[in-house]
Design an enzyme around this catalytic site. Structure first.
Site, PDB file in Angstrom:
ATOM      1  N   CYS A  16      13.718  10.183   7.279  1.00 38.82           N
ATOM      2  CA  CYS A  16      13.635   9.788   8.704  1.00 38.82           C
ATOM      3  C   CYS A  16      14.871  10.088   9.645  1.00 38.82           C
ATOM      4  CB  CYS A  16      12.997   8.316   8.644  1.00 38.82           C
ATOM      5  SG  CYS A  16      14.229   7.284   7.486  1.00 38.82           S
TER       6      CYS A  16
ATOM      7  N   GLU B 196      10.275   0.768  10.501  1.00 39.01           N
ATOM      8  CA  GLU B 196      11.106   1.755  10.073  1.00 39.01           C
ATOM      9  C   GLU B 196      10.507   3.135  10.179  1.00 39.01           C
ATOM     10  OE1 GLU B 196      13.007   4.539   8.987  1.00 39.01           O
ATOM     11  OE2 GLU B 196      13.154   3.936   7.010  1.00 39.01           O
TER      12      GLU B 196
ATOM     13  N   GLU C  65       9.989  15.345  15.988  1.00 42.14           N
ATOM     14  CA  GLU C  65      10.533  15.018  14.630  1.00 42.14           C
ATOM     15  C   GLU C  65       9.432  16.143  13.746  1.00 42.14           C
ATOM     16  OE1 GLU C  65       9.366  11.741  12.003  1.00 42.14           O
ATOM     17  OE2 GLU C  65      11.299  11.788  11.621  1.00 42.14           O
TER      18      GLU C  65
ATOM     19  N   LYS D 219       0.760  -1.250  -0.007  1.00 40.55           N
ATOM     20  CA  LYS D 219       0.043  -0.007   0.048  1.00 40.55           C
ATOM     21  C   LYS D 219       1.002   1.033   0.042  1.00 40.55           C
ATOM     22  CE  LYS D 219      -1.573   2.689   2.917  1.00 40.55           C
ATOM     23  NZ  LYS D 219      -1.581   3.925   1.916  1.00 40.55           N
TER      24      LYS D 219
HETATM   25  O1  TXE Z   1       2.739   9.295   8.303  1.00 41.00           O
HETATM   26  P1  TXE Z   1       1.789   7.833   8.466  1.00 41.00           P
HETATM   27  P2  TXE Z   1       2.316  10.670   7.567  1.00 41.00           P
HETATM   28  C1  TXE Z   1       6.738  10.957  10.114  1.00 41.00           C
HETATM   29  C2  TXE Z   1       6.992  12.548   9.930  1.00 41.00           C
HETATM   30  C3  TXE Z   1       5.848  12.932   9.193  1.00 41.00           C
HETATM   31  C4  TXE Z   1       4.657  12.388  10.064  1.00 41.00           C
HETATM   32  C5  TXE Z   1       3.341  12.283   9.562  1.00 41.00           C
HETATM   33  O2  TXE Z   1       7.226  12.901  11.251  1.00 41.00           O
HETATM   34  O3  TXE Z   1       5.590  14.421   9.497  1.00 41.00           O
HETATM   35  O4  TXE Z   1       5.215  10.992  10.017  1.00 41.00           O
HETATM   36  O5  TXE Z   1       3.491  11.622   8.080  1.00 41.00           O
HETATM   37  C6  TXE Z   1      -0.147   4.893   6.014  1.00 41.00           C
HETATM   38  N1  TXE Z   1      -2.726   1.759   9.567  1.00 41.00           N
HETATM   39  N2  TXE Z   1       7.148  10.208   8.838  1.00 41.00           N
HETATM   40  O6  TXE Z   1       1.031  11.083   8.047  1.00 41.00           O
HETATM   41  O7  TXE Z   1       0.643   8.172   8.947  1.00 41.00           O
HETATM   42  C7  TXE Z   1      -0.353   5.854   5.225  1.00 41.00           C
HETATM   43  O8  TXE Z   1      -1.213   5.684   4.488  1.00 41.00           O
HETATM   44  C8  TXE Z   1      -1.865   1.331   8.606  1.00 41.00           C
HETATM   45  C9  TXE Z   1       8.483   9.427   8.921  1.00 41.00           C
HETATM   46  O9  TXE Z   1       2.365  10.612   6.279  1.00 41.00           O
HETATM   47  O10 TXE Z   1       2.981   6.986   9.256  1.00 41.00           O
HETATM   48  C10 TXE Z   1       1.079   5.806   4.498  1.00 41.00           C
HETATM   49  O11 TXE Z   1       1.104   4.892   3.712  1.00 41.00           O
HETATM   50  N3  TXE Z   1      -1.423   2.190   7.915  1.00 41.00           N
HETATM   51  C11 TXE Z   1       8.551   8.524   8.074  1.00 41.00           C
HETATM   52  C12 TXE Z   1       2.070   5.428   5.746  1.00 41.00           C
HETATM   53  O12 TXE Z   1       1.295   4.677   6.730  1.00 41.00           O
HETATM   54  C13 TXE Z   1      -1.505   3.481   7.999  1.00 41.00           C
HETATM   55  C14 TXE Z   1       8.188   8.565   6.666  1.00 41.00           C
HETATM   56  C15 TXE Z   1       2.594   6.612   6.502  1.00 41.00           C
HETATM   57  O13 TXE Z   1       1.959   7.257   7.109  1.00 41.00           O
HETATM   58  C16 TXE Z   1      -2.409   3.900   9.099  1.00 41.00           C
HETATM   59  C17 TXE Z   1       6.819   9.494   6.804  1.00 41.00           C
HETATM   60  C18 TXE Z   1      -2.869   3.032   9.905  1.00 41.00           C
HETATM   61  N4  TXE Z   1      -3.866   3.422  10.889  1.00 41.00           N
HETATM   62  C19 TXE Z   1       6.369  10.209   7.819  1.00 41.00           C
HETATM   63  N5  TXE Z   1      -2.308   5.340   9.121  1.00 41.00           N
HETATM   64  C20 TXE Z   1       9.819   7.690   7.891  1.00 41.00           C
HETATM   65  N6  TXE Z   1      10.184   6.955   8.833  1.00 41.00           N
HETATM   66  O14 TXE Z   1      10.438   7.922   6.966  1.00 41.00           O
HETATM   67  C21 TXE Z   1      -1.465   5.655   7.989  1.00 41.00           C
HETATM   68  N7  TXE Z   1      -0.928   4.725   7.646  1.00 41.00           N
END
Ligand code: TXE
Length: 498
Positions: free
Chosen positions: A300, A266, A401, A191
């Site tokens: 990240c 991660e 973050e 996804k």
């Molecule tokens: O992250 P999410 P978001 C951090 C960074 C950023 C914050 C929010 O600080 O500002 O997270 O970003 C899916 N069950 N990182 O909202 O929610 C979502 O659809 C299953 C760090 O984008 O973690 C997407 O595919 N899946 C990071 C993925 O999770 C779910 C990179 C990431 O979204 C879900 C991105 C749920 N309940 C953001 N809710 C890194 N480690 O590199 C969301 N998703």
């Protein structure tokens, strides 16, 4: 700071405003609900595509297809054949790399120089996993039991993998999940992030072209709370490989409890980047600046807590600020752009919110500090590369973050004290040390509680070198032989031979 003005963008063949279906069981299909969502260019707001919006029903279909493939013909495919598929896929990715890098740039905003610059790594990853496909083996183990009992281990694919990825590097993130799955004989339902689903879909097309059998790679775009949550809680998924925020990571663990599926995470970071007074400052200034500003801080492991030894603090922070002010901000598709937009309005609000918080907490913005709206930039989500000076350890901008181009510069004097302060975070992903003193480099590298330590460089990555977190930055490793192990079960076999 220079600003890139509007440039003409030639329509990308995969981002021409048309409709994109999802891939399940080798078929390109609509969402069961018929729903679609839009994806836009964060630099301009233009519509790139409408995309089939998967939810629980589509995840069910995709998981069923992945299960059938896993238990059916895919289980008979030999390691050298999986290797061949990955090598073919690598060749196709190489052939289409310019198109793929443009797609990443259009869908999530990163400068084209960056997405093009990922070529070696992305191709290296696919070819590394190809190598791993024929290097999987168990062990024979001498045991101490009386009598003649022979024992050995088998390494077996873990099964159906649910892969959930973010938007900050869609091509690399997709390859990082699909590569080890194909290498080990798993099947995958991926996804992509709702903010940037296009490159994953295009890569899935290339998987089909490479001859990856139906059901082995399925891509279901959709939202996190629906499609993502359904994948994480699905009773027939054996493992979830997740990259994203620590908050969503926690919900993935809870969702995985139903069938106790394997989980690798991660997550985010608040990585310390430490500059000693004896460092080669000419190297350290651009190194420390780009440790945060690259990809607009949406990495990240970005080195966002910049610890600088007091003796050189004013000089060093001043030079990093000057470096930040000179960066060319603009539409990522312009080859001159060094800093693109943030990915979305949400991300813009989050980052500008932290810029306000930093000012209120008493930090001083010595570079940047606000949104950029001049000219063509008004249509996108642009933020100035920002350096906050006089930051204290307990400020929110030093603990949370931000995921934007924001450096929090903190001064230190005593090395022992520094290590404690650098480790005083709930995260533990990346870290950096800039020094010409080899002993100090080794001592600090050992003492830092983080999955990666970069000395006199930052963000070096290689397919053969494991990457992952300590503490709330998650668990499991990606890249390296450890990554492949995450996709394998170990079975012990005992045979009485006499
Ligand atoms: O992250 P999410 P978001 C951090 C960074 C950023 C914050 C929010 O600080 O500002 O997270 O970003 C899916 N069950 N990182 O909202 O929610 C979502 O659809 C299953 C760090 O984008 O973690 C997407 O595919 N899946 C990071 C993925 O999770 C779910 C990179 C990431 O979204 C879900 C991105 C749920 N309940 C953001 N809710 C890194 N480690 O590199 C969301 N998703």
């Amino acid at each position: 700071m220079a600003v890139t003005q509007a440039i003409p963008i030639t329509r990308h063949p995969y981002a021409d405003g048309s409709y994109k279906k999802m891939l399940i069981d080798g078929q390109w299909i609509d969402a069961a609900s018929g729903k679609r969502f839009e994806t836009h260019n964060p630099a301009t707001g233009e519509l790139l595509a409408t995309v089939a919006e998967g939810d629980a029903e589509d995840i069910n279909r995709a998981v069923a297809a992945a299960r059938r493939a896993f238990e059916g013909p895919w289980s008979k495919v030999k390691p050298y054949e999986r290797q061949g598929l990955l090598l073919k896929l690598a060749d196709l990715v190489e052939k289409n790399f310019e198109e793929l890098s443009q797609l990443d740039t259009l869908d999530m905003g990163a400068p084209i120089s960056r997405t093009r610059g990922n070529k070696l790594r992305v191709l290296g990853m696919l070819r590394y996993y190809a190598g791993q496909a024929t290097a999987l083996h168990g062990e024979t183990i001498e045991n101490s039991l009386p009598g003649e009992i022979f024992s050995y281990t088998l390494k077996e694919p873990v099964g159906v993998v649910g892969a959930i990825i973010p938007w900050n590097g869609p091509l690399a993130a997709t390859v990082w999940k699909i590569g080890p799955a194909i290498a080990t004989g798993c099947t995958v339902v991926l996804k992509p992030a709702e903010e940037a689903p296009l490159t994953s879909l295009r890569l899935a097309e290339l998987c089909m072209e490479a001859g990856v059998p139906p059901g082995v790679v399925n891509v279901v775009p959709g939202y996190g709370e629906t499609a993502g949550a359904a994948l994480a809680s699905h009773p027939d998924v054996d493992k979830v490989a997740f990259t994203g925020s620590h908050v969503t990571g926690q919900s993935i663990i809870r969702a995985s409890a139903g069938n106790l599926k394997r989980v690798s995470l991660e997550l985010g970071g608040k990585s310390p980047d430490i500059v000693f007074a004896d460092a080669d400052l000419d190297e350290a200034v651009p190194g420390a600046a780009m440790a945060v500003f690259a990809n607009s801080g949406q990495i990240c492991s970005a080195g966002t807590r910049l610890f600088v030894e007091r003796k050189v603090y004013d000089e060093f922070v001043g030079r990093v600020a000057e470096f930040g002010k000179k960066l060319q901000v603009g539409n990522g598709i312009d080859p001159n752009t060094q800093i693109g937009p943030l990915v979305s309005k949400d991300q813009l609000e989050r980052v500008t919110g932290y810029l306000d918080i930093g000012q209120k907490e008493g930090a001083k913005a010595v570079a940047g500090g606000g949104r950029l709206t001049e000219g063509a930039l008004s249509k996108g989500f642009f933020v100035q590369p920002t350096v906050f000076a006089n930051v204290q350890d307990n400020m929110r901008i030093a603990q949370e973050e931000i995921f934007g181009p924001v450096i929090s510069a903190i001064s230190f004097e005593d090395t022992d004290e520094l290590v404690k302060r650098a480790n005083a975070t709930t995260f533990g992903l990346g870290s950096g040390v800039w020094t010409t003193n080899v002993s100090k480099a080794h001592q600090v590298a050992k003492a830092l509680r983080a999955g990666s330590v970069w000395v006199n460089c930052y963000q070096a990555m290689d397919p053969a070198v494991p990457f992952g977190g300590y503490k709330m930055s998650g668990y499991g490793r990606e890249s390296g032989k450890q990554h492949v192990e995450e996709y394998l079960n170990v079975k012990a076999v005992w045979i009485k031979t006499a």
